[in-house]
Design a protein around this motif. Structure first.
Motif, PDB file in Angstrom:
ATOM      1  N   PRO A 119       0.800  -1.229   0.000  1.00 23.84           N
ATOM      2  CA  PRO A 119       0.000   0.000   0.000  1.00 23.84           C
ATOM      3  C   PRO A 119       0.835   1.283   0.000  1.00 23.84           C
ATOM      4  O   PRO A 119       0.399   2.290  -0.555  1.00 23.84           O
ATOM      5  CB  PRO A 119      -0.824  -0.114   1.289  1.00 23.84           C
ATOM      6  CG  PRO A 119      -0.923  -1.579   1.539  1.00 23.84           C
ATOM      7  CD  PRO A 119       0.399  -2.141   1.074  1.00 23.84           C
ATOM      8  N   SER A 120       2.025   1.258   0.569  1.00 22.76           N
ATOM      9  CA  SER A 120       2.840   2.481   0.624  1.00 22.76           C
ATOM     10  C   SER A 120       3.662   2.714  -0.640  1.00 22.76           C
ATOM     11  O   SER A 120       4.248   3.784  -0.807  1.00 22.76           O
ATOM     12  CB  SER A 120       3.782   2.441   1.836  1.00 22.76           C
ATOM     13  OG  SER A 120       4.741   1.413   1.669  1.00 22.76           O
ATOM     14  N   ASN A 121       3.707   1.752  -1.544  1.00 19.92           N
ATOM     15  CA  ASN A 121       4.525   1.882  -2.755  1.00 19.92           C
ATOM     16  C   ASN A 121       3.720   2.596  -3.840  1.00 19.92           C
ATOM     17  O   ASN A 121       3.220   1.997  -4.783  1.00 19.92           O
ATOM     18  CB  ASN A 121       5.006   0.512  -3.227  1.00 19.92           C
ATOM     19  CG  ASN A 121       6.015   0.607  -4.343  1.00 19.92           C
ATOM     20  OD1 ASN A 121       6.126   1.621  -5.019  1.00 19.92           O
ATOM     21  ND2 ASN A 121       6.757  -0.462  -4.546  1.00 19.92           N
ATOM     22  N   GLU A 122       3.618   3.903  -3.675  1.00 19.36           N
ATOM     23  CA  GLU A 122       2.811   4.705  -4.590  1.00 19.36           C
ATOM     24  C   GLU A 122       3.385   4.719  -6.003  1.00 19.36           C
ATOM     25  O   GLU A 122       2.640   4.775  -6.985  1.00 19.36           O
ATOM     26  CB  GLU A 122       2.661   6.120  -4.045  1.00 19.36           C
ATOM     27  CG  GLU A 122       1.860   6.151  -2.759  1.00 19.36           C
ATOM     28  CD  GLU A 122       1.773   7.534  -2.132  1.00 19.36           C
ATOM     29  OE1 GLU A 122       2.171   8.528  -2.776  1.00 19.36           O
ATOM     30  OE2 GLU A 122       1.298   7.608  -0.982  1.00 19.36           O
ATOM     31  N   ALA A 123       4.711   4.652  -6.125  1.00 11.77           N
ATOM     32  CA  ALA A 123       5.326   4.666  -7.459  1.00 11.77           C
ATOM     33  C   ALA A 123       4.925   3.429  -8.262  1.00 11.77           C
ATOM     34  O   ALA A 123       4.561   3.536  -9.439  1.00 11.77           O
ATOM     35  CB  ALA A 123       6.849   4.756  -7.344  1.00 11.77           C
ATOM     36  N   GLU A 157       1.276  -5.602   3.997  1.00  9.26           N
ATOM     37  CA  GLU A 157       0.497  -6.499   3.158  1.00  9.26           C
ATOM     38  C   GLU A 157       0.840  -6.251   1.690  1.00  9.26           C
ATOM     39  O   GLU A 157       1.391  -5.212   1.336  1.00  9.26           O
ATOM     40  CB  GLU A 157      -1.001  -6.287   3.394  1.00  9.26           C
ATOM     41  CG  GLU A 157      -1.521  -4.970   2.820  1.00  9.26           C
ATOM     42  CD  GLU A 157      -3.022  -4.823   2.933  1.00  9.26           C
ATOM     43  OE1 GLU A 157      -3.756  -5.783   2.654  1.00  9.26           O
ATOM     44  OE2 GLU A 157      -3.458  -3.710   3.291  1.00  9.26           O
ATOM     45  N   GLU A 158       0.522  -7.212   0.852  1.00  9.83           N
ATOM     46  CA  GLU A 158       0.707  -7.072  -0.589  1.00  9.83           C
ATOM     47  C   GLU A 158      -0.660  -7.110  -1.266  1.00  9.83           C
ATOM     48  O   GLU A 158      -1.483  -7.986  -0.979  1.00  9.83           O
ATOM     49  CB  GLU A 158       1.585  -8.198  -1.152  1.00  9.83           C
ATOM     50  CG  GLU A 158       3.022  -8.178  -0.677  1.00  9.83           C
ATOM     51  CD  GLU A 158       3.928  -7.274  -1.489  1.00  9.83           C
ATOM     52  OE1 GLU A 158       3.520  -6.803  -2.574  1.00  9.83           O
ATOM     53  OE2 GLU A 158       5.063  -7.049  -1.041  1.00  9.83           O
ATOM     54  N   LEU A 159      -0.897  -6.157  -2.134  1.00 13.94           N
ATOM     55  CA  LEU A 159      -2.127  -6.078  -2.915  1.00 13.94           C
ATOM     56  C   LEU A 159      -1.859  -6.576  -4.328  1.00 13.94           C
ATOM     57  O   LEU A 159      -0.797  -6.300  -4.893  1.00 13.94           O
ATOM     58  CB  LEU A 159      -2.623  -4.631  -2.981  1.00 13.94           C
ATOM     59  CG  LEU A 159      -2.863  -3.929  -1.647  1.00 13.94           C
ATOM     60  CD1 LEU A 159      -3.151  -2.451  -1.873  1.00 13.94           C
ATOM     61  CD2 LEU A 159      -3.984  -4.605  -0.877  1.00 13.94           C
ATOM     62  N   THR A 160      -2.799  -7.294  -4.906  1.00 15.77           N
ATOM     63  CA  THR A 160      -2.664  -7.736  -6.293  1.00 15.77           C
ATOM     64  C   THR A 160      -3.219  -6.671  -7.222  1.00 15.77           C
ATOM     65  O   THR A 160      -4.349  -6.198  -7.034  1.00 15.77           O
ATOM     66  CB  THR A 160      -3.400  -9.054  -6.538  1.00 15.77           C
ATOM     67  OG1 THR A 160      -2.800 -10.086  -5.744  1.00 15.77           O
ATOM     68  CG2 THR A 160      -3.341  -9.460  -8.011  1.00 15.77           C
TER      69      THR A 160
END
Length: 168
Positions: A119-123, A157-160
């Motif tokens: 979620p924090s990896n906006e790039a 967490e990881e989002l698909t």
């Protein structure tokens, strides 16, 4: 232009060779990306070269994408990692790498591209949404791996992100 190498500006896009694995590892080691073992990068170059891309400038690796087609999802290419050298950031190289990958898997009946993103990896979120727009298709986001699956307290967490269907 042959089927394995494409050129844009001073960059070449090609299938990786096992010798590229160490350079991929070094690029990640000097970045904020999750560092996998050097063996992982070498293995991706050897066994998954058809679904990986390296970008080189004057024979120096400046970017890569590692990906594979999951055995249970033959219509999908899963992007494991995208790495771009600091000298190339802000120039659209990540998008170009992904688009080269999509072009190369088009003959394999691949209709979807998937990746997991924190979620924090906006790039990275912006990258995959941009790819979906460029291909005039959907980008669906769903939960994938919960934070409590990861050991320690240092992984979100990881989002698909599922992009497609992709029409060539």
């Amino acid at each position: 232009m042959n089927g394995n190498v494409s050129t844009m500006d001073a960059l070449t896009f090609e299938k990786p060779k096992v010798e590229d694995g160490a350079d991929m590892w070094e690029l990640v080691k000097n970045s904020t990306l999750d560092l996998n073992s050097s063996y992982k990068y070498i293995m991706m170059c050897e066994f998954f070269a058809e679904t990986c891309v390296v970008a080189k400038e004057k024979d120096e690796l400046v970017g890569f994408v590692t990906a594979f087609i999951p055995p249970e999802k033959q219509d999908t290419v899963f992007v494991w990692q995208v790495g771009v050298d600091p000298s190339q950031r802000g120039k659209g190289l990540a998008s170009r790498l992904i688009n080269d990958l999509v072009r190369r898997v088009s003959d394999k009946d691949v209709k979807y591209l998937e990746a997991t993103v924190t979620p924090s990896n906006e790039a990275s979120q912006a990258l995959f949404k941009k790819v979906a727009r460029a291909h005039d298709t959907n980008c669906e986001v769903s939960e994938c791996f919960a934070e409590d699956l990861f050991p320690g307290d240092e992984h979100e967490e990881e989002l698909t992100f599922r992009i497609g269907p992709i029409n060539q």
